[in-house]
Scaffold this motif. Structure first.
Motif, PDB file in Angstrom:
ATOM      1  N   GLN A  42     -52.911  34.177  -2.143  1.00  0.00           N
ATOM      2  CA  GLN A  42     -52.740  33.311  -3.298  1.00  0.00           C
ATOM      3  C   GLN A  42     -51.492  32.450  -3.165  1.00  0.00           C
ATOM      4  O   GLN A  42     -50.452  32.910  -2.689  1.00  0.00           O
ATOM      5  N   PRO A  43     -51.565  31.203  -3.585  1.00  0.00           N
ATOM      6  CA  PRO A  43     -50.410  30.304  -3.473  1.00  0.00           C
ATOM      7  C   PRO A  43     -49.366  30.581  -4.548  1.00  0.00           C
ATOM      8  O   PRO A  43     -49.639  31.235  -5.563  1.00  0.00           O
ATOM      9  N   LEU A  44     -48.172  30.081  -4.305  1.00  0.00           N
ATOM     10  CA  LEU A  44     -47.079  30.103  -5.269  1.00  0.00           C
ATOM     11  C   LEU A  44     -46.636  28.664  -5.510  1.00  0.00           C
ATOM     12  O   LEU A  44     -46.601  27.856  -4.585  1.00  0.00           O
ATOM     13  N   ARG A  45     -46.292  28.360  -6.747  1.00  0.00           N
ATOM     14  CA  ARG A  45     -45.764  27.040  -7.068  1.00  0.00           C
ATOM     15  C   ARG A  45     -44.249  27.099  -7.197  1.00  0.00           C
ATOM     16  O   ARG A  45     -43.691  28.018  -7.795  1.00  0.00           O
ATOM     17  N   ILE A  46     -43.568  26.132  -6.601  1.00  0.00           N
ATOM     18  CA  ILE A  46     -42.131  25.997  -6.744  1.00  0.00           C
ATOM     19  C   ILE A  46     -41.836  24.522  -6.975  1.00  0.00           C
ATOM     20  O   ILE A  46     -41.897  23.702  -6.047  1.00  0.00           O
ATOM     21  N   GLY A  47     -41.599  24.169  -8.227  1.00  0.00           N
ATOM     22  CA  GLY A  47     -41.460  22.766  -8.577  1.00  0.00           C
ATOM     23  C   GLY A  47     -42.753  22.019  -8.280  1.00  0.00           C
ATOM     24  O   GLY A  47     -43.835  22.411  -8.726  1.00  0.00           O
ATOM     25  N   ARG A  49     -43.874  21.720  -5.249  1.00  0.00           N
ATOM     26  CA  ARG A  49     -44.331  22.221  -3.956  1.00  0.00           C
ATOM     27  C   ARG A  49     -45.226  23.448  -4.118  1.00  0.00           C
ATOM     28  O   ARG A  49     -45.172  24.156  -5.122  1.00  0.00           O
ATOM     29  N   THR A  50     -46.032  23.679  -3.094  1.00  0.00           N
ATOM     30  CA  THR A  50     -46.891  24.859  -3.042  1.00  0.00           C
ATOM     31  C   THR A  50     -46.531  25.683  -1.811  1.00  0.00           C
ATOM     32  O   THR A  50     -46.388  25.145  -0.711  1.00  0.00           O
ATOM     33  N   ILE A  51     -46.379  26.977  -2.004  1.00  0.00           N
ATOM     34  CA  ILE A  51     -46.247  27.933  -0.906  1.00  0.00           C
ATOM     35  C   ILE A  51     -47.616  28.576  -0.743  1.00  0.00           C
ATOM     36  O   ILE A  51     -48.137  29.190  -1.669  1.00  0.00           O
ATOM     37  N   GLY A  52     -48.210  28.453   0.438  1.00  0.00           N
ATOM     38  CA  GLY A  52     -49.635  28.709   0.599  1.00  0.00           C
ATOM     39  C   GLY A  52     -50.106  30.139   0.530  1.00  0.00           C
ATOM     40  O   GLY A  52     -51.292  30.387   0.319  1.00  0.00           O
ATOM     41  N   ALA A  87     -47.530  33.178   7.875  1.00  0.00           N
ATOM     42  CA  ALA A  87     -46.724  33.189   6.652  1.00  0.00           C
ATOM     43  C   ALA A  87     -46.434  31.753   6.220  1.00  0.00           C
ATOM     44  O   ALA A  87     -46.198  30.878   7.057  1.00  0.00           O
ATOM     45  N   LYS A  88     -46.440  31.535   4.921  1.00  0.00           N
ATOM     46  CA  LYS A  88     -46.218  30.188   4.395  1.00  0.00           C
ATOM     47  C   LYS A  88     -44.813  29.976   3.818  1.00  0.00           C
ATOM     48  O   LYS A  88     -44.466  28.876   3.421  1.00  0.00           O
ATOM     49  N   ASP A 139     -48.457  23.219   2.847  1.00  0.00           N
ATOM     50  CA  ASP A 139     -48.135  24.328   1.951  1.00  0.00           C
ATOM     51  C   ASP A 139     -47.140  25.302   2.590  1.00  0.00           C
ATOM     52  O   ASP A 139     -47.067  26.474   2.230  1.00  0.00           O
ATOM     53  N   LEU A 140     -46.370  24.784   3.542  1.00  0.00           N
ATOM     54  CA  LEU A 140     -45.347  25.573   4.241  1.00  0.00           C
ATOM     55  C   LEU A 140     -43.981  25.218   3.672  1.00  0.00           C
ATOM     56  O   LEU A 140     -43.650  24.043   3.534  1.00  0.00           O
ATOM     57  N   LEU A 141     -43.172  26.223   3.322  1.00  0.00           N
ATOM     58  CA  LEU A 141     -41.821  25.986   2.833  1.00  0.00           C
ATOM     59  C   LEU A 141     -40.849  26.618   3.825  1.00  0.00           C
ATOM     60  O   LEU A 141     -40.908  27.815   4.100  1.00  0.00           O
ATOM     61  N   VAL A 142     -39.935  25.799   4.348  1.00  0.00           N
ATOM     62  CA  VAL A 142     -39.061  26.229   5.439  1.00  0.00           C
ATOM     63  C   VAL A 142     -37.600  26.110   5.007  1.00  0.00           C
ATOM     64  O   VAL A 142     -37.157  25.045   4.574  1.00  0.00           O
TER      65      VAL A 142
END
Length: 482
Positions: A42-47, A49-52, A87-88, A139-142
């Motif tokens: 399941q994705p996560l929302r951050i502002g 952005r989406t973390i996949g 991992a996203k 959907d990748l947050l680095v």
């Protein structure tokens, strides 16, 4: 020790029965789902952005940069593995020192004007590999973890400690020979260090990183500020003063890099330092009746009190820091608390408790903090020792809202694509599952590069593997001779 190896627990009933014998409770799902419906997918929302998905790769030091803090092929290989892991959320990639004297080892990466372009290429390479493997990186947050190693700094020689201390810690000072007259970090030096963090964050933003982690864990400098109860002046004593270092860094980053997201990896609780007992099993160091040096401790040195960690999470919300990764303790002085493992590194001690007790402790602390701060994206740590049962526990933790994301460290060295295998429904490759032999720690503690020497053919074939085997053999002989 009569602790059973996790690999010997072949069925879920075996696992439950053993947990019951330890009086340990862990969240557990009998069936691990796969595909888009999986809780871990399941994705996560951050502002905006989406973390996949719900897997996170935690930052690790490899002891494999150049002496002047630059990227090498070994660093690139590790980061590529992070990219293809599935991992996203990539939490910091690597602990990068904000200045030269803040390095924990003489081959740690450093943020400078000269290394920024290399870090940008490293990030781009990792993202490209992720996109190739998974079709998209949208959907990748680095992130990039920014650090100063404080009292554990060894910037020039592996055998020479060059500590920067916030206050005098009677036990840790004694361990490494820090004299009572050794200078603590002055207030004006702290403010210059704040500026170094702000400049490093600006470089990270310019290199394309989505966020930086202002490291406050594992006994390093940021974490030490939080336990500076007896330090006088504006950076010690009260909670407000002990968090001033973080607050001033955040203020500077907001001014210089307003679009950059922020996170904090936090040792949310701590205990007394431990040492080898007569039977090589860890025992707590002797200290004063009240142990005053544990942020999140209860004063006994052997249990937690989460009142201040909860207050710290409230501060993160006030500062609009949406990401927090929860750890506990330190690998330097109580590794069985921070990094549960059955086999210690060469300078360590045998665990005084079954490592599953330590795993359950971390999951419980993280769940309590998540319950208090549902607005934050909370990443859990300490999962590797679960081994074959990691997916079952991880899915249950996420499904029950005990953490938002499952952080993996050592596991990724031996089995980098475990997250992809779990989400895509493939059977785990048991031969690649980390069994916490601690070679990835024993190597660096003896000046070698870090890697999974037992399970990764790449490291197994390197000359360092023979040197490591000799070091372990000598250590084993020493223990047997006791």
């Amino acid at each position: 020790m009569n602790y059973r190896r996790v690999a010997s627990l072949k069925t879920s009933q075996d696992f439950f029965d053993y947990l019951e014998s330890l009086d340990v409770t862990l969240p557990f799902d009998e069936e691990v789902a796969s595909g888009p419906a999986s809780p871990l997918a399941q994705p996560l929302r951050i502002g905006e952005r989406t973390i996949g998905n719900r897997f996170c790769i935690l930052p690790m030091e490899g002891w494999d940069g150049t002496p002047d803090g630059r990227v090498t092929e070994l660093v690139e290989r590790r980061w590529v593995h992070f990219g293809i892991s599935g991992a996203k959320l990539l939490w910091g990639g690597e602990a990068v020192a904000v200045r030269y004297d803040g390095r924990a080892n003489p081959n740690q990466l450093v943020s400078t004007d000269q290394t920024t372009e290399e870090l940008a290429r490293l990030r781009e390479k990792m993202v490209d590999e992720h996109r190739t493997r998974f079709s998209t990186a949208d959907d990748l947050l680095v992130g990039l973890q920014l650090t100063h190693s404080g009292r554990f700094a060894r910037p020039n020689r592996k055998e020479t400690l060059e500590p920067t201390i916030v206050y005098h810690h009677p036990i840790l000072d004694r361990r490494v020979g820090i004299d009572v007259d050794y200078p603590v970090l002055a207030d004006d030096e702290i403010r210059r260090l704040v500026e170094d963090f702000v400049r490093a964050a600006k470089r990270a933003a310019g290199a394309g990183f989505d966020f930086v982690d202002i490291k406050h864990c594992h006994g390093y400098l940021g974490h030490e500020f939080l336990s500076g109860y007896d330090r006088p002046g504006p950076f010690g004593g009260s909670f407000e003063n002990r968090t001033r270092f973080l607050r001033e860094i955040v203020e500077g980053i907001r001014s210089e890099s307003p679009g950059l997201l922020l996170g904090v990896r936090l040792s949310a609780a701590d205990m007394l330092p431990f040492k080898k007992g007569a039977d090589v099993v860890g025992i707590p160091e002797e200290g004063d009746e009240t142990y005053r040096y544990a942020f999140g401790g209860d004063g006994s040195g052997l249990a937690f009190d989460l009142a201040e960690p909860i207050r710290f999470l409230d501060l993160l919300k006030e500062l609009d820091i949406p990401l927090v990764c929860i750890s506990v303790g330190s690998p330097y002085y109580n590794p069985h608390i921070q990094r549960p493992a059955l086999f210690p590194p060469s300078d360590g001690y045998l665990p005084p408790e079954d490592p599953l007790v330590g795993v359950a402790r971390q999951i419980d602390v993280t769940a309590k903090l998540k319950q208090h701060a549902p607005e934050l994206i909370v990443v859990g740590s300490g999962y590797t020792y679960l081994q074959d049962w990691l997916p079952n526990v991880a899915q249950s933790v996420v499904r029950q809202g005990m953490a938002d994301s499952i952080g993996l460290g050592r596991m990724v060295l031996s089995y980098p694509d475990l997250p992809a295998d779990v989400i895509e429904g493939r059977r785990l490759s048991r031969k690649r599952i980390c069994r916490t032999f601690s070679d990835c720690t024993t190597g660096p503690r003896n000046g070698l590069i870090s890697g999974c020497y037992p399970l990764d053919p790449f490291y197994k074939s390197r000359p360092e593997a023979k040197e490591l085997a000799q070091i372990k053999q000598a250590w084993t002989g020493e223990q047997q001779g006791r």
